[in-house]
Scaffold this active site. Sequence first.
Site, PDB file in Angstrom:
ATOM      1  N   GLN A 129       4.016   3.560   0.940  1.00 61.96           N
ATOM      2  CA  GLN A 129       3.660   3.284   2.326  1.00 61.96           C
ATOM      3  C   GLN A 129       3.188   1.838   2.400  1.00 61.96           C
ATOM      4  O   GLN A 129       2.119   1.499   1.899  1.00 61.96           O
ATOM      5  CB  GLN A 129       2.546   4.260   2.717  1.00 61.96           C
ATOM      6  CG  GLN A 129       1.941   4.065   4.061  1.00 61.96           C
ATOM      7  CD  GLN A 129       0.575   4.759   4.136  1.00 61.96           C
ATOM      8  OE1 GLN A 129       0.122   5.374   3.181  1.00 61.96           O
ATOM      9  NE2 GLN A 129      -0.083   4.630   5.265  1.00 61.96           N
ATOM     10  N   GLU A 247      -1.846  11.726   6.880  1.00 65.78           N
ATOM     11  CA  GLU A 247      -2.557  11.337   5.667  1.00 65.78           C
ATOM     12  C   GLU A 247      -3.972  11.891   5.685  1.00 65.78           C
ATOM     13  O   GLU A 247      -4.430  12.532   4.748  1.00 65.78           O
ATOM     14  CB  GLU A 247      -2.586   9.800   5.567  1.00 65.78           C
ATOM     15  CG  GLU A 247      -3.279   9.277   4.324  1.00 65.78           C
ATOM     16  CD  GLU A 247      -3.243   7.739   4.242  1.00 65.78           C
ATOM     17  OE1 GLU A 247      -3.141   7.084   5.289  1.00 65.78           O
ATOM     18  OE2 GLU A 247      -3.331   7.232   3.120  1.00 65.78           O
TER      19      GLU A 247
HETATM   20  C1  LIG Z   1      -7.014   3.499  -3.843  1.00 70.67           C
HETATM   21  C2  LIG Z   1      -6.411   2.897  -2.630  1.00 70.67           C
HETATM   22  C3  LIG Z   1      -5.123   3.197  -2.260  1.00 70.67           C
HETATM   23  C4  LIG Z   1      -4.523   2.612  -1.139  1.00 70.67           C
HETATM   24  N1  LIG Z   1      -3.230   2.913  -0.831  1.00 70.67           N
HETATM   25  C5  LIG Z   1      -2.613   2.278   0.209  1.00 70.67           C
HETATM   26  C6  LIG Z   1      -1.225   2.489   0.497  1.00 70.67           C
HETATM   27  O1  LIG Z   1      -0.554   3.245  -0.207  1.00 70.67           O
HETATM   28  N2  LIG Z   1      -0.657   1.830   1.513  1.00 70.67           N
HETATM   29  C7  LIG Z   1      -1.363   0.991   2.323  1.00 70.67           C
HETATM   30  O2  LIG Z   1      -0.802   0.448   3.257  1.00 70.67           O
HETATM   31  N3  LIG Z   1      -2.689   0.758   2.095  1.00 70.67           N
HETATM   32  C8  LIG Z   1      -3.319   1.382   1.048  1.00 70.67           C
HETATM   33  N4  LIG Z   1      -4.649   1.128   0.782  1.00 70.67           N
HETATM   34  C9  LIG Z   1      -5.340   0.137   1.604  1.00 70.67           C
HETATM   35  C10 LIG Z   1      -6.429   0.713   2.492  1.00 70.67           C
HETATM   36  O3  LIG Z   1      -5.879   1.400   3.573  1.00 70.67           O
HETATM   37  C11 LIG Z   1      -7.281  -0.490   2.943  1.00 70.67           C
HETATM   38  O4  LIG Z   1      -7.905  -1.008   1.786  1.00 70.67           O
HETATM   39  C12 LIG Z   1      -8.327  -0.097   3.952  1.00 70.67           C
HETATM   40  O5  LIG Z   1      -7.745   0.263   5.162  1.00 70.67           O
HETATM   41  C13 LIG Z   1      -9.341  -1.222   4.178  1.00 70.67           C
HETATM   42  O6  LIG Z   1      -8.729  -2.454   4.439  1.00 70.67           O
HETATM   43  P1  LIG Z   1      -9.161  -3.750   3.619  1.00 70.67           P
HETATM   44  O7  LIG Z   1      -9.075  -3.427   2.188  1.00 70.67           O
HETATM   45  O8  LIG Z   1      -8.363  -4.882   4.120  1.00 70.67           O
HETATM   46  O9  LIG Z   1     -10.678  -3.983   3.965  1.00 70.67           O
HETATM   47  P2  LIG Z   1     -11.265  -4.674   5.270  1.00 70.67           P
HETATM   48  O10 LIG Z   1     -10.598  -4.131   6.491  1.00 70.67           O
HETATM   49  O11 LIG Z   1     -11.267  -6.152   5.094  1.00 70.67           O
HETATM   50  O12 LIG Z   1     -12.752  -4.134   5.246  1.00 70.67           O
HETATM   51  C14 LIG Z   1     -13.792  -4.704   4.439  1.00 70.67           C
HETATM   52  C15 LIG Z   1     -15.107  -4.069   4.837  1.00 70.67           C
HETATM   53  O13 LIG Z   1     -15.350  -4.320   6.229  1.00 70.67           O
HETATM   54  C16 LIG Z   1     -15.530  -3.141   6.928  1.00 70.67           C
HETATM   55  N5  LIG Z   1     -14.962  -3.240   8.285  1.00 70.67           N
HETATM   56  C17 LIG Z   1     -13.771  -3.752   8.663  1.00 70.67           C
HETATM   57  N6  LIG Z   1     -13.593  -3.614   9.972  1.00 70.67           N
HETATM   58  C18 LIG Z   1     -14.676  -2.996  10.459  1.00 70.67           C
HETATM   59  C19 LIG Z   1     -15.084  -2.531  11.729  1.00 70.67           C
HETATM   60  N7  LIG Z   1     -14.327  -2.667  12.828  1.00 70.67           N
HETATM   61  N8  LIG Z   1     -16.269  -1.914  11.830  1.00 70.67           N
HETATM   62  C20 LIG Z   1     -17.064  -1.748  10.724  1.00 70.67           C
HETATM   63  N9  LIG Z   1     -16.738  -2.138   9.512  1.00 70.67           N
HETATM   64  C21 LIG Z   1     -15.558  -2.750   9.375  1.00 70.67           C
HETATM   65  C22 LIG Z   1     -14.794  -2.094   6.122  1.00 70.67           C
HETATM   66  O14 LIG Z   1     -15.285  -0.783   6.385  1.00 70.67           O
HETATM   67  C23 LIG Z   1     -15.076  -2.544   4.703  1.00 70.67           C
HETATM   68  O15 LIG Z   1     -16.312  -2.074   4.302  1.00 70.67           O
HETATM   69  C24 LIG Z   1      -5.265   1.708  -0.345  1.00 70.67           C
HETATM   70  C25 LIG Z   1      -6.584   1.409  -0.698  1.00 70.67           C
HETATM   71  C26 LIG Z   1      -7.156   1.978  -1.830  1.00 70.67           C
HETATM   72  C27 LIG Z   1      -8.568   1.630  -2.180  1.00 70.67           C
END
Ligand SMILES: Cc1cc2nc3c(=O)[nH]c(=O)nc-3n(C[C@H](O)[C@H](O)[C@H](O)COP(=O)(O)OP(=O)(O)OC[C@H]3O[C@@H](n4cnc5c(N)ncnc54)[C@H](O)[C@@H]3O)c2cc1C
Lengths: 391, 365
Positions: A129, A247
């Site tokens: 994905q 999901e």
């Molecule tokens: C083990 C694992 C598997 C994954 N698998 C997939 C996959 O198969 N495909 C895929 O597309 N993605 C995948 N992901 C990605 C996952 O969906 C993202 O890591 C997640 O959505 C967070 O985005 P980010 O890492 O960019 O963090 P950010 O969005 O940058 O967030 C950083 C911090 O800021 C906080 N934050 C951000 N926005 C807000 C808000 N509006 N209000 C409050 N707090 C906020 C977050 O909660 C977090 O604590 C995976 C992640 C992990 C850890």
Amino acid sequence: MDLDLTAQEVAFRDEAREWLAANVPADWAERRRRDEPMEERFAYLRRWQRRCFDAGWAGVHWPREYGGRGATLIERLIVIEEMARVGAPHLPGVIGLEMVGPTIIAFGTEAQKQRYLAKILSGEEIWCQGFSEPNSGSDLASLRADARLDGDHYVVNGQKVWTSYGWAADWCELLVRTDAGAASHKGLTCLLVDMKSPGVTVKPLRQMTGESEFAELFFENVRVPVENAVGQVNDGWRVALGTLMYERATLGAGMQVTFRRQYERLAEIARQTGKSGDAVLRQKLAQSRMEMEVMRLAQMRSVSRIVNGGVPGPEGSLQKILWSELNQRLQQTAMEVLGVYGQLAGGAEAVDGGQWAYAYLRARGNTIEAGTSEIQRNIIGHFVLGLPRSY
Amino acid sequence: MRFDLSDEQQLLRSAAREFLTKELPMAEARRLADSGDPHDRRLWRAMAEQGWTGLAIAEAHGGCGLGLVDLAVLMEEMGRALLGGPFFASPVFAGTMLEAAGAYEEAARVASGERVATVALVEEGGVWEPEKLGMTSGLAGRKLFVQEAAAADLLVVAARDAVVVVERGAAGVEMGEMPGMDTTRRLSWVKLAGPAGKVAARGAAAVAAIDRAIEVATAALCAEMTGGMQRVQDLAVQYAKTRKQFGQPIGKFQAVQHACADMWVMTECSRAAALYAAYALDRGTADARFAVSVAKAYASDAYRECGNRGIQVHGGMGFTWDNDTHYYYKRAKASEAALGDANYHRERIARLTLDERGEGNEPRA
Ligand SMILES: Cc1cc2nc3c(=O)[nH]c(=O)nc-3n(C[C@H](O)[C@H](O)[C@H](O)COP(=O)(O)OP(=O)(O)OC[C@H]3O[C@@H](n4cnc5c(N)ncnc54)[C@H](O)[C@@H]3O)c2cc1C
């Protein structure tokens, strides 16, 4: 309230139980503790999915016409629970089975269904994905990977990140921008992309557990036939939300049984080591046991609401918060039960082959993947409680 | 499978909500709590006319013969409305104990609302296990934390070897107030010097009756606590939508919004656990004791935590007497302590799942 299974459900459960008893590979319990190359492990799991498929136990909730059993939500949970109960290997095609498949069934053309679905079920084709990007995680709609129309193809450029199974995948459900002029979530389209296309580069991304479950994907002038769009062009946000809903609704389902197995094992260790007499640990263990039961009950209530009323609502966010945060507390308690041995990742002295050290680290990902805990609370605050959006 | 209220139960819930909104608006609940006597006789008669005092007592014993899930539905509404007085003490706790001990005549009078009863259980040291009671059927000694003894006509005394029914006015009965923070339900000490009484059950039958009443009352209390959580959550969310600071509703601030989301999560979980505990007791499932302890361990911490967040969301208003939250917060503390707090029930869970492998804790397949 009536929590009894119907006669039909009992029969279904017994059938699943019987099949699993005869077919779960005997070497799995030992093998899962062993360190083996990811690819070898994956090939093993793929054979397991094939076996499930041949007997009709992969994707039971899919409609019959696409190779499923048309199982009800309850029957589907029964299968997930029965598999977890006997500690069956997991199905490596999980993203296809639980997310991409249902998305294609809901939004895809007949030709797409014919082309992709059967191979998802059998595990012949593995899916990933591709949603998140380096600059677009929680704020997914801001993503920048773009697709430009060139004759009967899209030309895709961009980068994806944290793509689970990216290294193993044959296909990718890719979310891209097809209209740069439109408001952020209005110009997105979902494409089905062959990972063997020229211009696709996959780089394993090592996570804190040491392994590389997920990967970075780079797309450089990758040509994707226009007929590979799922749903309407520029309607990809709706399609992606559908995928995310599947999901969240399913990820937690087998968890309570897995947690329960871990608890039984911890209780056993605590008794053997005399820690079960420690008043503080008794409290912490019982707290975890209570939390898993509450999660099980909240889940049953959600399922009942969906079964009797139809639409999945905020259940996904509730479940996501419960299982992910529970697991982090459970793994910490496990560390306290194991004491100084908890940190051992392997070697002769490690308890259960070091899987507790792994589980402890892996749990940190739970409150991030599939939408962070903060995002789930935003969803509850805004969509359930009617508070103004905070961002 | 249906983990949900039946149509009849939903009707019961809306009828209860309608009745309590009309008969016990918040201003009236506050007035009663502040009055020193939370037992409103007029309201009591009205509730008895609805059949509520006999809701879960068998028809053969003068009740309506509904189930414990129905009782949980009603209790949740009562917790929401902050109903005080002897409802919990009399039909729920004492009524169950009388019926389980075979004192059908007394149970019938409690079911009709004609007589008010309360249970005298806890002794010095504040433990809830019936097997740890010191008092025997001779009824000499002190019972503590007796709810609404001041309103009661009958004391149902839980002794180590018997359940004995004593008239409150009998010679050899003395009582006095134990002022608690929750003024919606008064607590008393009761000193017994061998008063005359009717032995309803002895020996193993008595222990079983006490045990049954404790389990049923605990499950019902968890439902009541859930109703309180719901109300504390509603108050906080409503305030978060209307109170403005820095030019915006405070509910837009994420720290506030997430506190509200947590309250919702806790209320949902508590409701699921309380309903299941009532269901498990009603059906006599093998995991019923486990289910009761899960519900009480959860609700004990969660109601207090909802209160903590609710007060914080209200800012300075939350610390005032004027705000309604503190009444619930005090009820939360009294309910947390009643029939065993979270530590007590976690220990029970540990005994069921850590020591005695698999006994009584198998979830239903
Ligand atoms: C083990 C694992 C598997 C994954 N698998 C997939 C996959 O198969 N495909 C895929 O597309 N993605 C995948 N992901 C990605 C996952 O969906 C993202 O890591 C997640 O959505 C967070 O985005 P980010 O890492 O960019 O963090 P950010 O969005 O940058 O967030 C950083 C911090 O800021 C906080 N934050 C951000 N926005 C807000 C808000 N509006 N209000 C409050 N707090 C906020 C977050 O909660 C977090 O604590 C995976 C992640 C992990 C850890």
